[in-house]
Enzyme design. Structure first.
Site, PDB file in Angstrom:
ATOM      1  N   HIS A 117       0.865  -1.182   0.000  1.00 58.37           N
ATOM      2  CA  HIS A 117       0.000   0.000   0.000  1.00 58.37           C
ATOM      3  C   HIS A 117       0.904   1.235   0.000  1.00 58.37           C
ATOM      4  CE1 HIS A 117      -2.806   2.951   1.775  1.00 58.37           C
ATOM      5  NE2 HIS A 117      -3.787   2.120   1.466  1.00 58.37           N
ATOM      6  N   GLN A 197      -4.539  -5.195   7.000  1.00 58.55           N
ATOM      7  CA  GLN A 197      -5.519  -6.135   6.440  1.00 58.55           C
ATOM      8  C   GLN A 197      -5.455  -7.521   7.086  1.00 58.55           C
ATOM      9  OE1 GLN A 197      -7.889  -5.224   4.492  1.00 58.55           O
ATOM     10  NE2 GLN A 197      -7.128  -3.232   3.826  1.00 58.55           N
ATOM     11  N   CYS A 363      -4.666   2.269  -3.807  1.00 59.75           N
ATOM     12  CA  CYS A 363      -3.478   2.829  -3.143  1.00 59.75           C
ATOM     13  C   CYS A 363      -2.291   1.885  -3.251  1.00 59.75           C
ATOM     14  CB  CYS A 363      -3.736   3.151  -1.675  1.00 59.75           C
ATOM     15  SG  CYS A 363      -4.895   4.471  -1.467  1.00 59.75           S
TER      16      CYS A 363
HETATM   17  N1  PMP Z   1      -1.807  -0.688   4.577  1.00 54.96           N
HETATM   18  C1  PMP Z   1      -2.745  -1.490   4.073  1.00 54.96           C
HETATM   19  C2  PMP Z   1      -2.380  -2.884   3.670  1.00 54.96           C
HETATM   20  C3  PMP Z   1      -4.046  -1.015   3.937  1.00 54.96           C
HETATM   21  O1  PMP Z   1      -4.992  -1.811   3.434  1.00 54.96           O
HETATM   22  C4  PMP Z   1      -4.357   0.301   4.351  1.00 54.96           C
HETATM   23  C5  PMP Z   1      -5.770   0.853   4.213  1.00 54.96           C
HETATM   24  N2  PMP Z   1      -6.343   0.677   2.957  1.00 54.96           N
HETATM   25  C6  PMP Z   1      -3.341   1.095   4.882  1.00 54.96           C
HETATM   26  C7  PMP Z   1      -2.084   0.551   4.982  1.00 54.96           C
HETATM   27  C8  PMP Z   1      -3.605   2.481   5.362  1.00 54.96           C
HETATM   28  O2  PMP Z   1      -4.500   2.466   6.428  1.00 54.96           O
HETATM   29  P1  PMP Z   1      -5.140   3.810   6.986  1.00 54.96           P
HETATM   30  O3  PMP Z   1      -5.757   4.487   5.804  1.00 54.96           O
HETATM   31  O4  PMP Z   1      -6.150   3.338   7.980  1.00 54.96           O
HETATM   32  O5  PMP Z   1      -4.056   4.623   7.588  1.00 54.96           O
END
Ligand code: PMP
Length: 405
Positions: A117, A197, A363
């Site tokens: 991500h 996740q 993302c």
């Molecule tokens: N890492 C992973 C694997 C995610 O799925 C996400 C959220 N989509 C994030 C980081 C970021 O999380 P947050 O937006 O809650 O900070």
């Protein structure tokens, strides 16, 4: 399972029953969690740690109880190892800054993987830019699994940290993090696990994994937005400097200089999200009441069922098909001439039928670029999703594909 606990699941979208399959982005909240927010602001709102008065003491107690609860939930040795942050992104940024200041110099290397991500890429890129360090990337095999042999060749005396996702938010696959951690530790390299996740879907125990850091977000675990966790082994957190300065994180402030508070407060500058932590604790109670093993088992079965059903739809390609997944599946639909139907178009037509999915790069642009596609359609599950919902989604997908072909 327990659908009646989630009031939003009774909502209608365009006159259709809501089928919510965007849980990897955020989960819905049970009434118990919604009520806890109102209860806390109605009966127990006072700034914590500083007050001698009754309300402040109760609010402090609740915040610290939530910290103990999180520690026990992820199997930390001590609640000193639990730092409350705004969420996974905030945790990773804090760690990148703090660890970067402490141990990263020009020419050093940080390792991430090709399926991360953005929040487990960009903070490390920023650190590397700041320190003239180098970001190395574990490639994927043809099957879209992490290439462990390539990983072995990346580890060296220059590596200062390995940071990888436990579960991919795009592909849903479970990475072999135990092996990744073991290989890094053989060379005394610390490992950070992005558990955003995995903690919502699998029983995760940081001591069993032996990871040095782990990050996650409450809002993906039936809890509130704006709160998450940075877990770090005590010996690491003791070594690292605070990432932010301000109230709460100090011991004494003099014009000659400042001394810092003990763990975990050294890393929690300013008024913490004490309502969020308390409500996060309620979400953990909710999960525990149902049972983490029960949730993991049911979600696994549902994921397998959904993948089987998807593969029966003409033109569907499931990414990382056949690999074990936790909570999420990405796919695309191709026409008979081989042309991809744009995921956004399918997502829009699914939405019109009441089915909420996510489309795009999720993302994780480097992974999507690697796949050579504009994006995917992702369905992702939580404890309240059912086979009936999967069937409705599949029927809606067939209809969308028919309209777009
Ligand atoms: N890492 C992973 C694997 C995610 O799925 C996400 C959220 N989509 C994030 C980081 C970021 O999380 P947050 O937006 O809650 O900070």
């Amino acid at each position: 399972m327990n659908r009646q606990d989630f009031p939003i699941l009774n909502e209608q979208v365009y006159g259709k029953k809501l089928i919510y399959l965007d849980n990897a982005a955020t989960t819905q909240k049970p009434q118990q969690v919604i009520d806890a927010i109102v209860e806390a602001y109605s009966h127990c709102n006072a700034n914590i740690h500083r007050g001698v008065h009754h309300l402040s003491q109760i609010a402090t107690l609740r915040h610290e109880e939530a910290r103990n609860h999180v520690a026990q939930f992820i199997g930390a040795k001590s609640s000193k190892e639990i730092i409350f942050t705004k969420g996974t992104t905030d945790s990773l940024n804090m760690l990148a800054f703090s660890l970067g200041e402490a141990i990263v110099n020009a020419g050093d290397e940080i390792i991430v993987s090709a399926l991360e991500h953005h929040s487990n890429i960009v903070p490390w890129q920023m650190l590397c830019e700041r320190k003239q360090a180098i970001l190395k990337v574990i490639p994927l095999t043809q099957n879209l699994e992490l290439d462990i042999n390539a990983y072995k060749t990346l580890l060296s005396s220059r590596t200062k940290l390995v940071s990888v996702a436990h579960v991919s938010n795009v592909l849903g696959i479970i990475n072999p993090i135990k092996e990744i951690i073991k290989l890094a530790h053989e060379q005394n390299i610390p490992v950070c696990i992005d558990g955003a996740q995995s903690v919502p879907h699998l029983p995760v125990n940081v001591q069993e994994l032996d990871c040095d850091f782990l990050v996650c977000s409450a809002h993906k675990m039936y809890g509130p937005t704006g709160i998450g966790v940075l877990y770090g082994k005590e010996e690491w957190l003791e070594k690292l400097p605070p990432a932010q300065g301000g109230g709460e994180m100090i011991d004494h402030v003099r014009w000659q200089g400042t001394t810092y508070n003990q763990l975990p407060y050294k890393f929690e500058a300013g008024t913490p999200n004490y309502i969020g932590s308390y409500v996060f604790g309620e979400a953990l109670h909710y999960i525990e009441k149902i049972g983490r093993d029960v949730i993991a088992k049911e979600e696994k079965e549902l994921c397998e069922y959904a993948e089987q059903q998807l593969l029966q739809v003409k033109g569907v390609k499931v990414y990382a098909s056949g690999l074990q997944k936790a909570g999420a599946i990405s796919f695309n639909v191709f026409q008979t001439n081989g042309q991809l139907i744009h995921p956004f178009d399918i997502g829009t037509l699914l939405d019109r039928q009441g089915v909420a999915v996510r489309t795009g790069h999720h993302c994780a642009e480097p992974l999507i670029d690697l796949l050579g596609i504009p994006g995917t359609i992702r369905i992702s599950f939580a404890l309240y999703n059912t086979r009936e919902e999967v069937d409705i989604f599949i029927a809606a997908l067939r209809k969308a594909v028919m309209m777009l072909s």
